[in-house]
Design a protein around this motif. Structure first.
Motif, short mmCIF file in Angstrom:
data_model
loop_
_atom_site.label_atom_id
_atom_site.label_comp_id
_atom_site.label_asym_id
_atom_site.label_seq_id
_atom_site.Cartn_x
_atom_site.Cartn_y
_atom_site.Cartn_z
N ILE A 164 45.67 57.77 42.37
CA ILE A 164 44.45 56.98 42.19
C ILE A 164 44.80 55.85 41.23
CG2 ILE A 164 42.02 56.98 41.53
CD1 ILE A 164 41.99 60.00 41.93
N ILE A 165 44.72 54.63 41.72
CA ILE A 165 45.13 53.47 40.94
C ILE A 165 44.04 52.39 41.04
CG2 ILE A 165 46.48 52.54 42.87
CD1 ILE A 165 48.51 51.51 40.80
N ASP A 166 43.71 51.78 39.93
CA ASP A 166 42.66 50.76 39.99
C ASP A 166 43.17 49.40 39.55
OD1 ASP A 166 42.65 50.58 37.22
OD2 ASP A 166 40.69 51.49 36.93
N GLN A 167 42.33 48.39 39.76
CA GLN A 167 42.67 47.03 39.39
C GLN A 167 41.38 46.21 39.32
OE1 GLN A 167 44.44 46.07 43.62
NE2 GLN A 167 43.71 44.15 42.70
N ARG A 168 41.40 45.16 38.54
CA ARG A 168 40.29 44.23 38.55
C ARG A 168 40.21 43.56 39.93
NH1 ARG A 168 38.11 43.21 33.58
NH2 ARG A 168 39.42 43.58 31.74
N ASN A 169 39.05 43.03 40.24
CA ASN A 169 38.87 42.26 41.47
C ASN A 169 39.41 40.85 41.22
OD1 ASN A 169 38.08 40.90 43.74
ND2 ASN A 169 35.94 41.56 43.67
N TYR A 170 40.73 40.73 41.24
CA TYR A 170 41.36 39.44 40.98
C TYR A 170 41.12 38.45 42.12
CZ TYR A 170 43.86 41.35 36.94
OH TYR A 170 44.16 41.89 35.73
N ASP A 171 40.84 38.95 43.32
CA ASP A 171 40.54 38.03 44.43
C ASP A 171 39.34 37.17 44.06
OD1 ASP A 171 42.12 38.95 47.13
OD2 ASP A 171 41.79 40.61 45.76
N SER A 172 38.31 37.80 43.54
CA SER A 172 37.11 37.07 43.17
C SER A 172 37.38 36.11 42.02
CB SER A 172 36.01 38.06 42.76
OG SER A 172 34.84 37.38 42.37
N ILE A 173 38.19 36.54 41.06
CA ILE A 173 38.51 35.70 39.91
C ILE A 173 39.36 34.51 40.33
CG2 ILE A 173 39.70 35.63 37.68
CD1 ILE A 173 38.94 38.57 37.32
#
Length: 268
Positions: A164-173
């Protein structure tokens, strides 16, 4: 556990600092001491609910490696829920704070100081699940480092294990107006955490605290599709992505994406 460093060192041009190993100079004693103020454990627990616990229990996972433990929030939540947890971080400062946080709650954390790229040299045995949360994977600036770390996670999992790995929504940024991006789900109400500079190879975040203290983190802006491709390239056959803990979401809405990648037994 501390080296006495008081000031983050980003050199003469902070925007040019794009190295995986630099996180060691970012998580200095003063920043680590304020990390729990940034997270706000109670608010984060309310925001997440039982999301991670339910995912793990639904798949009958018991032995969990918390690969980016930070100050121990998820390790402690999982221990309290009955999981067998190994607590890992690349920052000795963070591990010390995690152990202290556990002790305050009458829990003894099994801590290991390890670099993901050589994880299995320092962490032994196989796990039912590995979690790598808090946007931590974006500290890896080099693609070779990212692939190597994921391969180490894959090797440390049992068959039918999950990452289980997460990340910020860099696409939106990256694609929108990052200067107006709203605050992220794990931040304390009094802490301002926002992107200060963003380009295709760097997301520099500024963390401002009520007492006037300001710290920064330089991270690589991972796009969602790219992360999912890395996971499948390494060998995970099934990857499900949630947006802010929801199965259904609009691509631009979530602050965070959470990927659940499965190491299927039929891969043997």
């Amino acid at each position: 556990m501390t080296d006495g460093t008081l000031v983050q060192d980003f050199g003469t041009d902070p925007i040019a600092t794009r190295e995986t190993d630099h996180y060691q100079k970012e998580y200095i004693e003063g920043f680590v001491d304020k990390w729990d103020e940034l997270i706000d454990w109670d608010a984060r627990a309310e925001s997440e609910g039982r999301f991670f616990i339910d995912i793990l229990k639904a798949r009958d996972k018991k032995k969990v490696l918390d690969a980016a433990a930070g100050t121990g929030f998820h390790s402690i939540q999982l221990l309290k829920a009955g999981f067998d947890v190994t607590t890992v971080d690349g920052s000795a400062e963070m591990l010390g704070k995690a152990f202290e946080n556990g002790r305050r709650r009458n829990l003894v954390l099994n801590t290991v100081h390890a670099d993901w790229r050589w994880l299995n040299k320092d962490v032994h045995g196989k796990f039912d699940a590995i979690i790598c949360l808090g946007n931590s994977f974006t500290h890896l600036f080099d693609e070779h480092d990212r692939r190597r770390a994921l391969a180490e996670f894959y090797a440390a999992l049992k068959w039918d294990g999950i990452l289980i790995i997460d990340q910020r929504n860099y696409d939106s940024i990256l694609d929108g107006d990052f200067s107006t991006k709203h605050k992220y789900y794990y931040c304390g109400d009094q802490v301002v955490a926002e992107p200060e500079h963003v380009d295709d190879g760097l997301a520099r975040f500024r963390y401002a605290f009520p007492d006037g203290a300001v710290y920064h983190l330089n991270m690589f802006p991972l796009r969602k599709a790219y992360t999912r491709k890395l996971l499948t390239d390494v060998g995970f056959k099934k990857v499900k992505t949630y947006g802010d803990f929801q199965e259904t979401y609009q691509e631009n809405d979530p602050d965070f994406f959470v990927h659940v990648a499965e190491k299927l037994a039929d891969e043997q």
